[in-house]
Design an enzyme around this catalytic site. Structure first.
Site, short mmCIF file in Angstrom:
data_model
loop_
_atom_site.label_atom_id
_atom_site.label_comp_id
_atom_site.label_asym_id
_atom_site.label_seq_id
_atom_site.Cartn_x
_atom_site.Cartn_y
_atom_site.Cartn_z
CG LEU A 100 60.17 -1.42 2.11
CD1 LEU A 100 61.52 -2.07 2.39
CD2 LEU A 100 60.33 0.08 1.91
CG ASP A 101 58.40 -0.60 -4.67
OD1 ASP A 101 59.49 -1.19 -4.57
OD2 ASP A 101 58.31 0.56 -5.14
CG LEU A 102 58.49 -7.30 -6.70
CD1 LEU A 102 58.03 -8.35 -5.69
CD2 LEU A 102 57.95 -7.60 -8.09
#
Length: 229
Positions: A100-102
Site C-alpha cells: 500500500l502506498d504511504l
C-alpha cells in the site's frame, strides 16, 4: 525439492549414500520417517537426519492494520516501515504481500512464504481486493460503467480487468479490483478527473481486515485465513 536432493545439498554424503540413509529410515520430515527418496519437501518442512536437525523454518503469516505515513517496505531511510511496527523477533525473513502506498491505510499481509504471497499478488490470479475510496469531487454517475468496462493504462499498455463500484454516498465508494497495478485505484478515478483523497483496503480475497485491530496493530492469520488462498 526432493528429499534426496535436499540431503545431497545439505550434507557431505553422495547420492548413493543419501539413498541408503533414506532406505534405512534414518530421515524424518515433520517428525515422520521418510523412506521414499522422491518425497517432496518445502522450505518450511522440519528435516532431521539421525535425529540431527537440518532445517527448521516455520511459515509465518500476519495481518496488519496499516496506518497512514508508514511505508510498505522492509527498510527505509526516512519513514517508519510496516516491519518497524512488529516486535523485533517477528521481523526476520518477512516480506509484504500486496503493498500500500504511504497515505493508504488498511489491510496489509506479511509472510515469509513466497509461494503463498505470489498467489495473492500476481495479476493473473485475479484475487479480489476491496477498497473504501473517498474522492475530492462527487463520484460521477458513469463511473461504475466505465470501471466495469476496464480502463486503458498506456504506460503498461494494458486494460484493467472489469471492476465493481458500489456507491456509499456522493463522495465515498467501495471498489473491488482484481490486479493491484501501481496506484491503480487513484489512476482509475484520475481517468475521470476525480482525485482520491482517502483510500482504505478492507479485504484481499477471503481475508477481511479484523475490525478489532487498531491502526498499527497486527495479529497472526488463522488457519482458515491462510487456506483462503
Amino acid at each position: 525439492m526432493r528429499i534426496d536432493r535436499f540431503l545431497q545439498i545439505n550434507t557431505l554424503y553422495s547420492r548413493q549414500t543419501v539413498r541408503r540413509l533414506i532406505a534405512e529410515q534414518r530421515v524424518r520430515v515433520d517428525s515422520v520417517t521418510v523412506s521414499d527418496p522422491r518425497y517432496e519437501i518445502t522450505e518450511f518442512c522440519r528435516v532431521e537426519l539421525d535425529a540431527q536437525l537440518l532445517q527448521s523454518t516455520q511459515a509465518r503469516y500476519y495481518m496488519l492494520h496499516k496506518p497512514p505515513g508508514v511505508v510498505s517496505a522492509t527498510e527505509h531511510a526516512e519513514h517508519t516501515t510496516v516491519l518497524d511496527l512488529l516486535a523485533p523477533p517477528l521481523r526476520e525473513g518477512l516480506h509484504i504481500a500486496g503493498r500500500l502506498d504511504l497515505k493508504t491505510t488498511g489491510l496489509l499481509l506479511l509472510t515469509n512464504d513466497g509461494k503463498w504471497s505470489r498467489r495473492i499478488t500476481q495479476p493473473e490470479e485475479k484475487v479480489p481486493k476491496v477498497y473504501r475510496v473517498q474522492t475530492k469531487d462527487p463520484v460521477a454517475p458513469e463511473t461504475a460503467a466505465v470501471f466495469a468496462r476496464g480502463i486503458y493504462f498506456g504506460y503498461e499498455n494494458i486494460t484493467t480487468s472489469p471492476a465493481q463500484l458500489q456507491l456509499l454516498d456522493s463522495h465515498t465508494a467501495r471498489l473491488t479490483i482484481y490486479e493491484g497495478r501501481y496506484h491503480q485505484v487513484k489512476r482509475m478515478f484520475g481517468h475521470l478527473e476525480n482525485e482520491v483523497v482517502g483510500l482504505h483496503r478492507e479485504r484481499m480475497g477471503g481475508i477481511v481486515l479484523d475490525p478489532g485491530l487498531q491502526p498499527g496493530e497486527y495479529r497472526p492469520l488463522s488457519l482458515a485465513e491462510i487456506h483462503a488462498f
